[in-house]
Design an enzyme around this catalytic site. Structure first.
Site, short mmCIF file in Angstrom:
data_model
loop_
_atom_site.label_atom_id
_atom_site.label_comp_id
_atom_site.label_asym_id
_atom_site.label_seq_id
_atom_site.Cartn_x
_atom_site.Cartn_y
_atom_site.Cartn_z
N SER A 100 0.82 -1.33 0.00
CA SER A 100 -0.05 0.06 -0.06
C SER A 100 0.92 1.07 0.02
CB SER A 100 -0.77 -0.12 1.21
OG SER A 100 -0.22 -0.09 2.43
N HIS A 157 -1.69 -8.60 1.86
CA HIS A 157 -1.40 -7.40 2.53
C HIS A 157 -2.59 -6.94 3.62
CE1 HIS A 157 0.30 -3.62 3.53
NE2 HIS A 157 0.03 -3.14 2.45
N HIS A 216 6.49 -12.38 8.22
CA HIS A 216 6.26 -11.04 7.83
C HIS A 216 7.59 -10.87 6.80
CE1 HIS A 216 6.90 -6.70 7.75
NE2 HIS A 216 5.82 -6.50 8.10
N ARG A 263 3.91 -4.36 16.93
CA ARG A 263 2.48 -3.91 16.94
C ARG A 263 1.53 -5.10 17.60
NH1 ARG A 263 2.01 -3.05 10.59
NH2 ARG A 263 3.13 -5.18 10.73
N ASP A 294 -1.33 -8.50 12.63
CA ASP A 294 -2.90 -9.09 12.12
C ASP A 294 -3.27 -10.19 13.04
OD1 ASP A 294 -3.09 -7.39 9.77
OD2 ASP A 294 -1.86 -8.61 8.75
#
Length: 471
Positions: free
Chosen positions: A277, A307, A353, A362, A408
């Site tokens: 993105s 993504h 990742h 995160r 995620d």
């Protein structure tokens, strides 16, 4: 990223360190905002000439310095490992994770202003940090929050453009449509048509970017209410900040959900420039497409299963575990289910990742949020078990460079706990967050006069011939 020292910096840091003793041990370079100016635009205007000269110096002194070798594996492997982009707002370290202008996520949680003492950082504070490289005061964040609210009005034709789509259309399709409809009012597009000088490109880009950042929560909330809540629209609350207002417009007014949304938007905002993105937004903008066109393109990249769509896949997979094995699944049962997933040719979503080689910070800050607010939630406990079970299995498999959980793996469980259970919508939340990072860098792209992106491509025949000659 380098932060410039100053005399006032040392006194500011010393004062802050009295309140947070561990701060000076973890942050080596840090500049607090010393100006009382509440206007972000004027702050940028002061910074830009200095950074323009810095870029010129880098080009003149180091332009011929090699940054590495390109191998055939890199060309065939999605350009992994290539250094080929300038991205000022954040830098991703394989072991440390993301740093926003030099600050890690835990450091941002310590120094960025919050809505309440000890609360999660306000996304407006991160926006100020990404654009200026300075930690803002609470007064500056409040002023920016007020400005964003003033820019958040959505023309009625934007809603009509979204309403022209079937309500069953994917939320990301509706979101991109809404952003494209907003483009009608692009200040950059108007200025370019009138013949603006290239040295001034950054100014209408700034106007578009702040308006876009301000508007996307309202568009995203409208889409959520349209699909899942019978189209009942909720207006902006002028007393709330960016993250709190987003939660409010979605229909969630609990204080913990507002805190979660502040954290969510902050940590999802930027992840350097190489992800799909961010790179897409930069690439499209390099053709001097305005921020609306560039961000709409970025959203289409974010919508891909590899993504941004991954966050919805994680929750759906976790719920499939519960449906088949129950909430009180043992670790041995969980191992069997993970192997079943892998042996069927599928991946375990939320793990691995492209750059990171450790657990995603995160993920960890979301885990800390869950331990504080929902330690007994069955789905959170299942996520905790997965943290113990999955990495050893992926390591045993031997095909994964990073077996650890990413961002995620956790976000869906938190959202689900507070009532936002519609996993199909989750990527829209990611998109709202990513506007802050992509637009911040886009302003600097225009300020620094970065050129059209145009890498070289080759055919398999060219590769074969080149490699034979090299051999």
């Amino acid at each position: 990223m380098v932060f410039y020292r100053s005399v006032s910096l040392l006194s500011k840091l010393r004062n802050r360190a009295v309140q947070q003793p561990s701060l000076t041990n973890s942050i080596r370079w840090l500049q607090f905002q010393t100006s009382s100016d509440l206007d972000l635009h004027s702050q940028l205007k002061e910074l830009i000439p200095e950074q323009q000269e810095r870029l010129k110096k880098i080009k003149s002194e180091y332009g011929k310095v090699q940054l590495g070798n390109i191998t055939v594996d890199m060309v065939l492997g999605g350009m992994r490992g290539m250094t080929g982009l300038l991205w000022e707002t954040s830098l991703l370290d394989p072991d440390e994770g993301i740093r926003f202008r030099g600050l890690s996520i835990p450091e941002c949680q310590k120094v960025l202003p919050a809505a309440k003492p000890g609360g999660e950082p306000l996304p407006e504070g991160l926006l100020w940090l990404l654009l200026t490289g300075k930690v803002p005061t609470k007064e500056q964040v409040d002023a920016l929050s007020k400005e964003l609210r003033s820019r958040a009005t959505i023309p009625e034709y934007v809603y009509k453009a979204i309403d022209a789509l079937p309500v069953t259309a994917h939320p990301m399709t509706q979101f991109t449509t809404g952003v494209m409809a907003l483009q009608v009012e692009s200040e950059f597009s108007k200025a370019y048509e009138k013949g603006i000088h290239k040295s001034k490109y950054w100014e209408p880009t700034y106007e578009d970017s702040l308006s876009l950042i301000a508007q996307v929560p309202a568009v995203a909330a409208y889409i959520y209410r349209r699909i899942y809540k019978n189209g009942e629209r909720i207006a902006v609350d002028d007393s709330l900040d960016y993250g709190g207002n987003f939660a409010h417009m979605l229909g969630f007014d609990g204080p913990e959900m507002k805190e979660l949304m502040r954290l969510y938007v902050t940590i999802h905002s930027d992840h350097e420039g190489g992800n799909v993105s961010a790179h897409t937004g930069h690439l499209v903008a390099s053709a001097l497409s305005d921020p609306y066109l560039s961000f709409a393109a970025a959203l289409n990249g974010l919508a891909g299963p590899l993504h941004g769509l991954a966050n919805q896949e994680v929750l759906l997979w976790i719920k499939s575990v519960v449906d088949e094995c129950g909430e009180n699944i043992t670790k041995d049962q969980l191992k069997d289910y993970v192997w079943k997933t892998l042996n069927s040719g599928k991946v375990v979503p939320g793990f691995g990742h492209g750059v990171l080689r450790k657990t995603d910070p995160r993920y960890m800050c979301q885990r800390e949020f869950a331990l504080k607010h929902l330690p007994n939630d069955p789905l959170f406990q299942l996520v905790s078990k997965l943290y113990e079970v999955v990495p050893p299995i992926l390591t045993e498999l031997g095909k994964v460079k990073n077996p650890w959980p990413n961002v995620d793996a956790h976000s869906g469980v938190l959202l689900n706990y507070y009532g936002l259970t519609e996993a199909r919508y989750y990527t829209v939340l990611f998109g709202v967050s990513r506007a802050i990072g992509i637009c911040s860098q886009l302003i600097w792209d225009r300020a620094l006069g970065l050129p059209l992106e145009r890498p070289k491509s080759v055919t398999m025949e060219w590769l074969e011939n080149h490699c034979k000659k090299s051999a």
